[in-house]
Design a protein around this motif. Structure first.
Motif, short mmCIF file in Angstrom:
data_model
loop_
_atom_site.label_atom_id
_atom_site.label_comp_id
_atom_site.label_asym_id
_atom_site.label_seq_id
_atom_site.Cartn_x
_atom_site.Cartn_y
_atom_site.Cartn_z
N LEU A 12 0.82 -1.21 0.00
CA LEU A 12 0.00 0.00 0.00
C LEU A 12 0.86 1.26 0.00
O LEU A 12 0.58 2.22 -0.74
CB LEU A 12 -0.94 0.00 1.21
CG LEU A 12 -2.09 -1.00 1.16
CD1 LEU A 12 -2.85 -0.99 2.47
CD2 LEU A 12 -3.02 -0.69 0.00
N LEU A 13 1.91 1.27 0.81
CA LEU A 13 2.82 2.42 0.82
C LEU A 13 3.47 2.63 -0.55
O LEU A 13 3.60 3.76 -1.03
CB LEU A 13 3.92 2.22 1.87
CG LEU A 13 3.61 2.62 3.30
CD1 LEU A 13 4.78 2.24 4.20
CD2 LEU A 13 3.33 4.08 3.40
N PHE A 14 3.89 1.53 -1.17
CA PHE A 14 4.53 1.64 -2.47
C PHE A 14 3.55 2.16 -3.51
O PHE A 14 3.91 2.99 -4.35
CB PHE A 14 5.10 0.28 -2.90
CG PHE A 14 6.04 0.37 -4.06
CD1 PHE A 14 7.37 0.68 -3.86
CD2 PHE A 14 5.60 0.17 -5.36
CE1 PHE A 14 8.24 0.78 -4.93
CE2 PHE A 14 6.45 0.26 -6.43
CZ PHE A 14 7.79 0.57 -6.22
N CYS A 15 2.30 1.71 -3.46
CA CYS A 15 1.29 2.18 -4.42
C CYS A 15 0.98 3.66 -4.23
O CYS A 15 0.82 4.40 -5.21
CB CYS A 15 0.02 1.34 -4.30
SG CYS A 15 0.21 -0.33 -4.92
N TYR A 19 1.71 6.46 -7.06
CA TYR A 19 0.70 7.43 -7.47
C TYR A 19 1.21 8.85 -7.32
O TYR A 19 1.00 9.69 -8.18
CB TYR A 19 -0.58 7.25 -6.64
CG TYR A 19 -1.60 8.33 -6.90
CD1 TYR A 19 -2.35 8.35 -8.07
CD2 TYR A 19 -1.79 9.35 -5.98
CE1 TYR A 19 -3.26 9.35 -8.31
CE2 TYR A 19 -2.70 10.35 -6.21
CZ TYR A 19 -3.44 10.35 -7.37
OH TYR A 19 -4.34 11.35 -7.61
N GLY A 20 1.93 9.13 -6.23
CA GLY A 20 2.48 10.46 -6.01
C GLY A 20 3.51 10.84 -7.06
O GLY A 20 3.57 11.98 -7.50
N VAL A 21 4.33 9.88 -7.46
CA VAL A 21 5.33 10.17 -8.49
C VAL A 21 4.67 10.43 -9.85
O VAL A 21 5.07 11.33 -10.58
CB VAL A 21 6.35 9.01 -8.59
CG1 VAL A 21 7.21 9.13 -9.84
CG2 VAL A 21 7.23 8.98 -7.36
N VAL A 30 6.90 15.09 -5.32
CA VAL A 30 7.46 13.93 -6.01
C VAL A 30 8.58 13.31 -5.18
O VAL A 30 8.67 12.09 -5.05
CB VAL A 30 7.94 14.31 -7.43
CG1 VAL A 30 8.73 13.20 -8.06
CG2 VAL A 30 6.76 14.68 -8.31
N LEU A 31 9.42 14.15 -4.59
CA LEU A 31 10.49 13.62 -3.72
C LEU A 31 9.92 12.92 -2.49
O LEU A 31 10.43 11.88 -2.06
CB LEU A 31 11.42 14.76 -3.29
CG LEU A 31 12.38 15.28 -4.35
CD1 LEU A 31 13.12 16.50 -3.83
CD2 LEU A 31 13.35 14.20 -4.76
N MET A 32 8.84 13.47 -1.93
CA MET A 32 8.19 12.80 -0.80
C MET A 32 7.61 11.45 -1.21
O MET A 32 7.66 10.48 -0.45
CB MET A 32 7.11 13.70 -0.21
CG MET A 32 7.67 14.89 0.53
SD MET A 32 6.41 16.05 1.09
CE MET A 32 5.41 15.03 2.12
N ALA A 33 7.07 11.37 -2.41
CA ALA A 33 6.52 10.11 -2.90
C ALA A 33 7.62 9.08 -3.12
O ALA A 33 7.43 7.89 -2.83
CB ALA A 33 5.73 10.34 -4.19
N LEU A 38 10.66 4.20 -1.05
CA LEU A 38 11.85 3.63 -0.40
C LEU A 38 11.52 3.07 0.98
O LEU A 38 12.07 2.03 1.38
CB LEU A 38 12.94 4.69 -0.31
CG LEU A 38 13.66 5.02 -1.61
CD1 LEU A 38 14.60 6.20 -1.42
CD2 LEU A 38 14.42 3.82 -2.12
N ASN A 39 10.63 3.73 1.70
CA ASN A 39 10.24 3.21 3.02
C ASN A 39 9.45 1.91 2.89
O ASN A 39 9.55 1.04 3.76
CB ASN A 39 9.45 4.26 3.79
CG ASN A 39 10.35 5.34 4.34
OD1 ASN A 39 11.51 5.09 4.63
ND2 ASN A 39 9.81 6.53 4.47
N ALA A 40 8.68 1.77 1.82
CA ALA A 40 7.98 0.50 1.60
C ALA A 40 8.97 -0.62 1.35
O ALA A 40 8.82 -1.75 1.86
CB ALA A 40 7.02 0.64 0.42
N VAL A 41 10.01 -0.34 0.60
CA VAL A 41 11.06 -1.34 0.36
C VAL A 41 11.77 -1.69 1.66
O VAL A 41 12.04 -2.86 1.94
CB VAL A 41 12.04 -0.83 -0.71
CG1 VAL A 41 13.26 -1.72 -0.80
CG2 VAL A 41 11.36 -0.71 -2.06
#
Length: 150
Positions: A12-15, A19-21, A30-33, A38-41
């Motif tokens: 969910l975090l990665f999705c 979406y943000g990117v 975009v940098l926050m997305a 990266l946090n999802a990974v």
């Protein structure tokens, strides 16, 4: 703890990050997305490290490495975004095409030169010290300070 809970949360975090990117136009968002992705990974790395009971804790070590890389990426990315915002007055990703410089010959016709325009495209851009040739009593600052005019 089941592996499904952190894996679903990481997906969910990665999705949300993806979406943000793809949907955002502001470079800071975009940098926050990208950071969300990266946090999802990182969450997946730690979850699989705990699930596999790795004695070397390779997932956690790789997570620390990606956190360090993300910190460097955010530092450089924010510096670039602030520079673009200071020079162009907007951090809009779609307007970054204006930063492209052509290295080829000018395309202004038989006269050779093309007219430089300002931000709005209608009025000429103000001349700077680097635009004019240096003459007697004229101080040249910036990257062209050590060069002689051709």
């Amino acid at each position: 703890m089941h592996l499904a809970y952190p894996a679903v949360l990481a997906a969910l975090l990665f999705c949300v990050g993806l979406y943000g990117v793809l949907a955002r136009r502001n470079a800071v968002l975009v940098l926050m997305a990208v950071e969300l992705m990266l946090n999802a990974v990182n969450l997946n790395l730690v979850a699989f490290d705990v699930w596999l009971r790795d004695t070397l804790h390779a997932g956690q070590a790789l997570t620390l490495f990606t956190i360090a890389i993300a910190a460097a990426e955010i530092g450089i990315g924010l510096a670039v975004v602030l520079l673009v915002f200071r020079n162009h007055g907007s951090a809009d990703v779609d307007r970054l095409r204006d930063l492209r410089e052509s290295d080829g010959p000018p395309r202004g016709g038989p006269g050779g030169g093309s007219r430089r325009t300002g931000r709005d495209g209608d009025s000429p851009a103000p001349a700077t010290d680097n635009d004019a040739e240096s003459g007697p009593g004229r101080e040249v600052r910036g990257p062209a300070a050590g060069r002689r005019p051709a």
